[in-house]
Design an enzyme around this catalytic site. Structure first.
Site, PDB file in Angstrom:
ATOM      1  N   GLU A  17      -5.112   3.106   6.576  1.00 53.60           N
ATOM      2  CA  GLU A  17      -4.743   2.899   5.270  1.00 53.60           C
ATOM      3  C   GLU A  17      -5.410   4.067   4.285  1.00 53.60           C
ATOM      4  OE1 GLU A  17      -5.600  -1.213   3.499  1.00 53.60           O
ATOM      5  OE2 GLU A  17      -6.257  -0.304   1.732  1.00 53.60           O
TER       6      GLU A  17
ATOM      7  N   ARG B 110       0.641  -1.400  -0.075  1.00 47.65           N
ATOM      8  CA  ARG B 110       0.170   0.110   0.076  1.00 47.65           C
ATOM      9  C   ARG B 110       0.774   1.127  -0.093  1.00 47.65           C
ATOM     10  NH1 ARG B 110      -2.462  -3.587  -0.915  1.00 47.65           N
ATOM     11  NH2 ARG B 110      -4.371  -4.667  -0.044  1.00 47.65           N
TER      12      ARG B 110
ATOM     13  N   SER C  67     -11.099  -0.638   3.310  1.00 48.96           N
ATOM     14  CA  SER C  67     -10.297  -0.986   4.906  1.00 48.96           C
ATOM     15  C   SER C  67      -9.696   0.405   5.487  1.00 48.96           C
ATOM     16  CB  SER C  67      -9.375  -1.887   4.614  1.00 48.96           C
ATOM     17  OG  SER C  67      -9.909  -3.369   4.256  1.00 48.96           O
TER      18      SER C  67
HETATM   19  C1  FAD Z   1     -15.649  -0.880  -1.183  1.00 50.85           C
HETATM   20  C2  FAD Z   1     -14.227  -0.793  -1.250  1.00 50.85           C
HETATM   21  C3  FAD Z   1     -13.554  -1.755  -1.415  1.00 50.85           C
HETATM   22  C4  FAD Z   1     -12.030  -1.542  -1.383  1.00 50.85           C
HETATM   23  N1  FAD Z   1     -11.101  -2.466  -1.704  1.00 50.85           N
HETATM   24  C5  FAD Z   1      -9.657  -2.406  -1.842  1.00 50.85           C
HETATM   25  C6  FAD Z   1      -8.975  -3.391  -1.961  1.00 50.85           C
HETATM   26  O1  FAD Z   1      -9.293  -4.685  -1.968  1.00 50.85           O
HETATM   27  N2  FAD Z   1      -7.671  -3.153  -2.082  1.00 50.85           N
HETATM   28  C7  FAD Z   1      -7.189  -1.956  -2.007  1.00 50.85           C
HETATM   29  O2  FAD Z   1      -5.803  -1.480  -2.117  1.00 50.85           O
HETATM   30  N3  FAD Z   1      -7.896  -0.830  -1.982  1.00 50.85           N
HETATM   31  C8  FAD Z   1      -9.122  -1.055  -1.727  1.00 50.85           C
HETATM   32  N4  FAD Z   1     -10.248   0.207  -1.593  1.00 50.85           N
HETATM   33  C9  FAD Z   1      -9.448   1.349  -1.458  1.00 50.85           C
HETATM   34  C10 FAD Z   1      -9.478   2.295  -2.743  1.00 50.85           C
HETATM   35  O3  FAD Z   1     -10.577   1.725  -3.505  1.00 50.85           O
HETATM   36  C11 FAD Z   1      -8.225   1.994  -3.422  1.00 50.85           C
HETATM   37  O4  FAD Z   1      -6.977   2.590  -2.634  1.00 50.85           O
HETATM   38  C12 FAD Z   1      -8.184   2.851  -4.635  1.00 50.85           C
HETATM   39  O5  FAD Z   1      -7.162   2.376  -5.477  1.00 50.85           O
HETATM   40  C13 FAD Z   1      -8.093   4.415  -4.585  1.00 50.85           C
HETATM   41  O6  FAD Z   1      -8.416   4.972  -5.690  1.00 50.85           O
HETATM   42  P1  FAD Z   1      -8.981   6.406  -5.809  1.00 50.85           P
HETATM   43  O7  FAD Z   1      -8.918   6.712  -7.248  1.00 50.85           O
HETATM   44  O8  FAD Z   1     -10.467   6.236  -5.329  1.00 50.85           O
HETATM   45  O9  FAD Z   1      -7.999   7.388  -5.044  1.00 50.85           O
HETATM   46  P2  FAD Z   1      -8.492   8.502  -4.169  1.00 50.85           P
HETATM   47  O10 FAD Z   1      -9.361   8.204  -2.771  1.00 50.85           O
HETATM   48  O11 FAD Z   1      -9.214   9.908  -4.787  1.00 50.85           O
HETATM   49  O12 FAD Z   1      -7.105   9.069  -3.580  1.00 50.85           O
HETATM   50  C14 FAD Z   1      -6.204   8.215  -2.676  1.00 50.85           C
HETATM   51  C15 FAD Z   1      -4.664   8.790  -3.002  1.00 50.85           C
HETATM   52  O13 FAD Z   1      -4.225   8.774  -4.060  1.00 50.85           O
HETATM   53  C16 FAD Z   1      -3.875  10.071  -4.560  1.00 50.85           C
HETATM   54  N5  FAD Z   1      -4.324  10.279  -6.093  1.00 50.85           N
HETATM   55  C17 FAD Z   1      -5.438   9.878  -6.764  1.00 50.85           C
HETATM   56  N6  FAD Z   1      -5.209  10.027  -8.220  1.00 50.85           N
HETATM   57  C18 FAD Z   1      -4.160  10.572  -8.158  1.00 50.85           C
HETATM   58  C19 FAD Z   1      -3.234  11.090  -9.417  1.00 50.85           C
HETATM   59  N7  FAD Z   1      -3.831  10.935 -10.532  1.00 50.85           N
HETATM   60  N8  FAD Z   1      -2.020  11.275  -9.214  1.00 50.85           N
HETATM   61  C20 FAD Z   1      -1.332  11.247  -7.896  1.00 50.85           C
HETATM   62  N9  FAD Z   1      -2.130  10.933  -6.792  1.00 50.85           N
HETATM   63  C21 FAD Z   1      -3.314  10.543  -7.061  1.00 50.85           C
HETATM   64  C22 FAD Z   1      -4.638  11.018  -3.956  1.00 50.85           C
HETATM   65  O14 FAD Z   1      -4.177  12.403  -3.795  1.00 50.85           O
HETATM   66  C23 FAD Z   1      -4.871  10.436  -2.486  1.00 50.85           C
HETATM   67  O15 FAD Z   1      -3.617  10.645  -1.845  1.00 50.85           O
HETATM   68  C24 FAD Z   1     -11.522  -0.146  -1.376  1.00 50.85           C
HETATM   69  C25 FAD Z   1     -12.448   0.777  -1.234  1.00 50.85           C
HETATM   70  C26 FAD Z   1     -13.811   0.774  -1.329  1.00 50.85           C
HETATM   71  C27 FAD Z   1     -14.722   1.606  -1.203  1.00 50.85           C
END
Ligand code: FAD
Length: 309
Positions: free
Chosen positions: A304, A161, A213
């Protein structure tokens, strides 16, 4: 470049929580990134890059800075297995299209919310796989210096992560080159993808707004003897990790509610927004869980999710 002012961030996060933000800026091209950088330096203000909003908690207070919403949506599948994708492609779409086109290597991510950029930044993973396994190159731009750079997989410094981009939040991920195995059987890839989606529907509390999580899982080397024994006895160890959900459930904390936020009955490492929760309700629950775990196992849980204020 589209600039909105004083808007509520709630609807841009899967938690449906958070206060108002001073500026919300959408960018779609590298030219607009330059304009954005000029804007940031003129205003001398803090900023936050928003992806799909599925791993973050904005506090209830006014965010006196810029939320940047990039929209880079390149989408190219090459015959040699290279796949070039904009950072703001939804993972659901990336996974579906790669399976449909017979490119093997991403089906494990069926049902993973958010965008590709967010997944790279946090090295998202599940079912024993991580995004790092298929990343060849990441194109990113530094929002302080305007430097545009291609990062090799090694330079991304992926870990559990974690990545270079997590340590260096001034880098905006623009595009990613993945390497997949073309010519695979599309039907069987889609079947695996759907199995993962159904597993998540079954195990995760998707009926309520949440951000996945809350805490990282525990490295077995870092827990005390008592917890290690307990995890062994209950056969919950996966690789070198003990699921934090196991610890929270063991302590009987499932169902605990503060304000509109509740520790999910379905998955103990999820906090769900059951009734217009405030960020403070979630923060209070996080504090409560951490205190209980510290008391019982002398262990410091690590979030996380990212908390933004
Ligand atoms: C129901 C559910 C299940 C999930 N299951 C998992 C799982 O199995 N495994 C897992 O690892 N995660 C899981 N997650 C967490 C999440 O989905 C992941 O971490 C996902 O990859 C986050 O992506 P996001 O685009 O929503 O990022 P955001 O939440 O929008 O941002 C997260 C971080 O990434 C940065 N970021 C986003 N886009 C960029 C970019 N283009 N450039 C630089 N930085 C950027 C943001 O600034 C922030 O710091 C889950 C979430 C939910 C709601």
């Amino acid at each position: 470049m589209l600039i909105l002012e004083n808007i509520s961030i709630k609807k841009f996060t899967t938690f449906k929580i958070g206060g108002r933000v001073k500026y919300f800026i959408t960018i779609t091209t590298l030219k607009e990134v330059e304009e954005l950088i000029d804007f940031l330096s003129k205003k001398e203000t803090k900023f936050f890059i928003l992806g799909g909003g599925s791993n973050i908690l904005f506090t209830d207070e006014y965010y006196n800075g810029v939320v940047i919403k990039p929209k880079f949506e390149t989408f190219n599948f090459f015959q040699n297995g290279e796949v070039v994708l904009g950072a703001n492609k939804l993972m659901s779409e990336v996974v579906y299209e790669s399976c449909r086109l017979g490119y093997q290597g991403l089906e494990w991510a069926g049902g993973l919310p958010g965008e590709l950029g967010g997944a790279i930044r946090g090295n998202a993973g599940c079912f024993g796989s991580e995004i790092k396994d298929i990343v060849q190159e990441v194109l990113a731009v530094n929002l302080l210096t305007k430097e545009l750079k291609k990062f090799s997989n090694e330079e991304c410094q992926f870990a559990y992560r974690h990545s270079f981009f997590k340590k260096n939040p001034e880098w905006l991920i623009v595009e990613t080159k993945l390497i997949l195995n073309p010519g695979s059987n599309s039907e069987s890839l889609l079947k695996i993808m759907n199995e993962k989606i159904n597993y998540r529907k079954d195990k995760h509390p998707l009926e309520f707004p949440n951000v996945g999580s809350i805490f990282k899982n525990l490295n077995i080397e870092e827990v005390n003897f008592e917890l290690k024994k307990l995890a062994e006895k209950n056969k919950v160890i996966k690789g070198n990790k003990i699921p934090t959900a196991f610890v929270i459930e063991f302590l009987g904390l499932k169902g605990k509610q503060i304000g509109g936020a509740k520790i999910s009955e379905k998955h103990a490492n999820f906090i769900v927004n059951v009734n217009n929760a405030k960020a403070q309700d979630v923060l209070d629950l996080i504090k409560f869980i951490k205190e209980k775990v510290k008391e019982e196992f002398n262990l410091d849980l690590k979030e996380e999710i990212e908390i933004i204020s």
